[in-house]
Structure formats: structure tokens, C-alpha cells
Design a protein around this motif. Sequence first.
Motif, PDB file in Angstrom:
ATOM      1  N   ALA A 102       0.829  -1.209   0.000  1.00 32.11           N
ATOM      2  CA  ALA A 102       0.000   0.000   0.000  1.00 32.11           C
ATOM      3  C   ALA A 102       0.864   1.260   0.000  1.00 32.11           C
ATOM      4  O   ALA A 102       0.617   2.203  -0.766  1.00 32.11           O
ATOM      5  CB  ALA A 102      -0.930  -0.011   1.211  1.00 32.11           C
ATOM      6  N   TYR A 103       1.891   1.274   0.847  1.00 28.99           N
ATOM      7  CA  TYR A 103       2.757   2.453   0.922  1.00 28.99           C
ATOM      8  C   TYR A 103       3.477   2.674  -0.411  1.00 28.99           C
ATOM      9  O   TYR A 103       3.535   3.804  -0.921  1.00 28.99           O
ATOM     10  CB  TYR A 103       3.787   2.285   2.038  1.00 28.99           C
ATOM     11  N   THR A 104       4.007   1.617  -0.985  1.00 32.92           N
ATOM     12  CA  THR A 104       4.787   1.733  -2.219  1.00 32.92           C
ATOM     13  C   THR A 104       3.933   2.221  -3.381  1.00 32.92           C
ATOM     14  O   THR A 104       4.345   3.093  -4.151  1.00 32.92           O
ATOM     15  CB  THR A 104       5.424   0.375  -2.569  1.00 32.92           C
ATOM     16  N   LEU A 105       2.737   1.682  -3.503  1.00 42.15           N
ATOM     17  CA  LEU A 105       1.869   2.082  -4.614  1.00 42.15           C
ATOM     18  C   LEU A 105       1.410   3.527  -4.479  1.00 42.15           C
ATOM     19  O   LEU A 105       1.221   4.225  -5.478  1.00 42.15           O
ATOM     20  CB  LEU A 105       0.664   1.139  -4.703  1.00 42.15           C
ATOM     21  N   LYS A 106       1.232   3.985  -3.241  1.00 41.49           N
ATOM     22  CA  LYS A 106       0.883   5.392  -3.027  1.00 41.49           C
ATOM     23  C   LYS A 106       2.083   6.295  -3.266  1.00 41.49           C
ATOM     24  O   LYS A 106       1.960   7.375  -3.856  1.00 41.49           O
ATOM     25  CB  LYS A 106       0.337   5.582  -1.606  1.00 41.49           C
ATOM     26  N   LEU A 107       3.255   5.859  -2.816  1.00 39.83           N
ATOM     27  CA  LEU A 107       4.472   6.655  -2.993  1.00 39.83           C
ATOM     28  C   LEU A 107       4.754   6.906  -4.473  1.00 39.83           C
ATOM     29  O   LEU A 107       5.147   8.002  -4.870  1.00 39.83           O
ATOM     30  CB  LEU A 107       5.656   5.938  -2.349  1.00 39.83           C
ATOM     31  N   TYR A 108       4.542   5.884  -5.292  1.00 38.57           N
ATOM     32  CA  TYR A 108       4.838   5.984  -6.724  1.00 38.57           C
ATOM     33  C   TYR A 108       3.563   6.091  -7.563  1.00 38.57           C
ATOM     34  O   TYR A 108       3.531   5.654  -8.709  1.00 38.57           O
ATOM     35  CB  TYR A 108       5.661   4.772  -7.161  1.00 38.57           C
ATOM     36  N   SER A 109       2.542   6.698  -7.002  1.00 41.94           N
ATOM     37  CA  SER A 109       1.243   6.770  -7.696  1.00 41.94           C
ATOM     38  C   SER A 109       1.328   7.548  -9.010  1.00 41.94           C
ATOM     39  O   SER A 109       0.584   7.263  -9.950  1.00 41.94           O
ATOM     40  CB  SER A 109       0.180   7.398  -6.782  1.00 41.94           C
ATOM     41  N   ASN A 110       2.227   8.521  -9.093  1.00 39.96           N
ATOM     42  CA  ASN A 110       2.344   9.333 -10.315  1.00 39.96           C
ATOM     43  C   ASN A 110       3.502   8.901 -11.198  1.00 39.96           C
ATOM     44  O   ASN A 110       3.835   9.581 -12.177  1.00 39.96           O
ATOM     45  CB  ASN A 110       2.522  10.812  -9.937  1.00 39.96           C
ATOM     46  N   GLN A 111       4.103   7.776 -10.855  1.00 42.51           N
ATOM     47  CA  GLN A 111       5.251   7.259 -11.595  1.00 42.51           C
ATOM     48  C   GLN A 111       4.845   6.020 -12.388  1.00 42.51           C
ATOM     49  O   GLN A 111       4.138   5.151 -11.882  1.00 42.51           O
ATOM     50  CB  GLN A 111       6.373   6.892 -10.617  1.00 42.51           C
ATOM     51  N   SER A 112       5.290   5.938 -13.629  1.00 42.18           N
ATOM     52  CA  SER A 112       5.033   4.751 -14.435  1.00 42.18           C
ATOM     53  C   SER A 112       5.862   3.587 -13.893  1.00 42.18           C
ATOM     54  O   SER A 112       7.092   3.674 -13.832  1.00 42.18           O
ATOM     55  CB  SER A 112       5.391   5.031 -15.897  1.00 42.18           C
ATOM     56  N   CYS A 113       5.192   2.508 -13.479  1.00 44.12           N
ATOM     57  CA  CYS A 113       5.878   1.395 -12.820  1.00 44.12           C
ATOM     58  C   CYS A 113       5.333   0.051 -13.271  1.00 44.12           C
ATOM     59  O   CYS A 113       4.147  -0.086 -13.573  1.00 44.12           O
ATOM     60  CB  CYS A 113       5.699   1.450 -11.299  1.00 44.12           C
ATOM     61  N   THR A 114       6.217  -0.931 -13.288  1.00 40.97           N
ATOM     62  CA  THR A 114       5.803  -2.323 -13.317  1.00 40.97           C
ATOM     63  C   THR A 114       6.098  -2.890 -11.941  1.00 40.97           C
ATOM     64  O   THR A 114       7.234  -2.843 -11.483  1.00 40.97           O
ATOM     65  CB  THR A 114       6.551  -3.134 -14.390  1.00 40.97           C
ATOM     66  N   ILE A 115       5.060  -3.386 -11.280  1.00 38.25           N
ATOM     67  CA  ILE A 115       5.179  -3.906  -9.924  1.00 38.25           C
ATOM     68  C   ILE A 115       5.195  -5.427  -9.989  1.00 38.25           C
ATOM     69  O   ILE A 115       4.261  -6.047 -10.511  1.00 38.25           O
ATOM     70  CB  ILE A 115       4.012  -3.450  -9.034  1.00 38.25           C
ATOM     71  N   TYR A 116       6.243  -6.020  -9.469  1.00 39.41           N
ATOM     72  CA  TYR A 116       6.350  -7.480  -9.434  1.00 39.41           C
ATOM     73  C   TYR A 116       6.120  -7.980  -8.013  1.00 39.41           C
ATOM     74  O   TYR A 116       6.886  -7.648  -7.105  1.00 39.41           O
ATOM     75  CB  TYR A 116       7.738  -7.918  -9.907  1.00 39.41           C
ATOM     76  N   PHE A 117       5.067  -8.756  -7.819  1.00 40.09           N
ATOM     77  CA  PHE A 117       4.826  -9.394  -6.527  1.00 40.09           C
ATOM     78  C   PHE A 117       5.509 -10.759  -6.538  1.00 40.09           C
ATOM     79  O   PHE A 117       5.183 -11.622  -7.355  1.00 40.09           O
ATOM     80  CB  PHE A 117       3.332  -9.566  -6.266  1.00 40.09           C
ATOM     81  N   LEU A 118       6.453 -10.929  -5.623  1.00 40.20           N
ATOM     82  CA  LEU A 118       7.230 -12.176  -5.566  1.00 40.20           C
ATOM     83  C   LEU A 118       6.843 -12.990  -4.335  1.00 40.20           C
ATOM     84  O   LEU A 118       6.857 -12.482  -3.213  1.00 40.20           O
ATOM     85  CB  LEU A 118       8.722 -11.858  -5.513  1.00 40.20           C
ATOM     86  N   HIS A 119       6.520 -14.257  -4.548  1.00 38.75           N
ATOM     87  CA  HIS A 119       6.324 -15.175  -3.419  1.00 38.75           C
ATOM     88  C   HIS A 119       7.258 -16.361  -3.603  1.00 38.75           C
ATOM     89  O   HIS A 119       7.212 -17.070  -4.610  1.00 38.75           O
ATOM     90  CB  HIS A 119       4.876 -15.672  -3.348  1.00 38.75           C
ATOM     91  N   ALA A 120       8.156 -16.538  -2.607  1.00 33.54           N
ATOM     92  CA  ALA A 120       9.059 -17.687  -2.614  1.00 33.54           C
ATOM     93  C   ALA A 120       8.424 -18.772  -1.765  1.00 33.54           C
ATOM     94  O   ALA A 120       8.357 -18.658  -0.538  1.00 33.54           O
ATOM     95  CB  ALA A 120      10.425 -17.281  -2.069  1.00 33.54           C
TER      96      ALA A 120
END
Length: 278
Positions: A20-38
Amino acid sequence: MKLSILIPTDFSENAWSAIAYTLKLYSNQSCTIYFLHAWSVTPSDTRTYITSNYIDRLKEDAEKQLVGLKNKAKNTFENPNHIFQTIFSTKKLQDAIDIAIKKHDINLISMGTKGATKSIKIFFGSNTVNIIKKTKLCPMLVVPDKFEFTEPKQVAFPTDFNRFYGDELQPLKDITKLYNSKIRVVHICKEENLTEAQNYNLAMLKAYLEDYPHSFHWQSNDAKKTEGINDFIQKHDINILALINYEHSFIENLVNEPIIKKIGSYPTIPLLIMPCLR
């Protein structure tokens, strides 16, 4: 510039806080978000006799959770600037992270301070500690549990001026550029006067930051360094604490003591941990 951000998750509430914090921090930035589960079979899953079908079912459930997490993030934070991807790995977490960094040109790792544990005595969970220690390839954002997003208008950078900093500080400059943040460089004084080498490094740092809002602060070494920095955070309403992860640095000392007797004496704002390039 489009960012590639890696967010390891164990599906805990703390991991969601980091998302939640990361997506709000970079809300105006073009991003590809990778969710990793090991994924691995945990001790609580083991039985006297365990079948391959049972293991396959556990693995399938974890894969479904990961897809569900991606959909939850996409629906909760509707943002055309963000593309979401999932990485499901059966390797150890650190190995999975290293592979993802190289394969997807990751610019930033974001994690919570602790995993599924509920113990209030654990400031950094063991996974987070290991990743901070071993990840040398890209910067890392560490988000406290249940931390509410605030625009980072004030960013603190502690230094003793004993090292020359150059490109190591690029992640700091990048994050402050998003919000026109002020960089507050804080020096915890041990001696009244700087050495010749320290004065040189100070001059170089001033030149390196000249195009960014910044200020320099001297703070006495009356208390422990962590307490001094925490006092500075409160006094100047600091939103992010930026640290360089080199040998014998403040962050190294911090993560080497994960069991905290008085959690209030440690920084409880997001940490931007930048790798040492030398």
C-alpha cells in the motif's frame, strides 16, 4: 523513466502495508510492480507421512493467493500508471530476489519490517534482515507495519562525512524529485571539528546536492546514535530515513540487533537503504 519494483510477499498484513505504501508513494510514476512469493513447505505443513498430492495442493493454493493479491492491488489502487506482474518461485527467498533483480532489471525492492510474526519485540523480521545484509544490487525500501502514507516532504540522510558519496545517492535524489522533498543531511558529532578528509567529503556532498533542496545539521553525540537520529526525525518531522549500506554502517548495526527491548527508540518511518557502490 519507467520503474521496475519488486515486492516480496508472504501474504501477511505487514507485507500488504508495504504494498500500500509503495503504490501510493509511486502513484504518479510509471511502474511495473512485481509481486514475488518464494514458496516452500513450512514446518507447520509437515506430517509424519506427506503425499506429493498434498504438496501440490499447497503449492497451488499459494499460487492462487499470489494471483489474488495482484487482483486486490489492481482493484484497490486503480492506477493506469501501474502494471502488475507475479513471480512465483520455489527457490529460497534471497535466490529468488537475486534472480528477479537481474531478469526484470529491478530498480527497487520494497518490503515490510517484519513478516507474519506478531511479536512486537521484532523490529526487523529475519527475512528482511537477511535481504538487507545480502542485497547489494539495488536499493531497498523498508516499510514499518501499518505505516500510513504521508508525502515524503522531509528526508533525512545521516552521515559522518568519512566517506565520499557519488552515485550511491542517486536513489535518494530520485525519490526526493517525486515530491520536491527537502534532504536534511544530519551529522552526529563525535568531535568538535571535522578532519581534512571529512571537510572534503562535506564539500563534495554539497556540490552533489546543489540542484536539490537540502540543508546540513549538526547534532551532538550525547545519546546513542539511534536515539539521536530518532530525536532528529521527530524534531524535523522526517518522512523517510535514507541510509547507505556499507560495512560498519548505521544500518548494519541496526539490523544486527533485531530483538529490540524498547521499540520506541528505533526509527519507525520508512527506510530507504542504498547499496554501497565501492
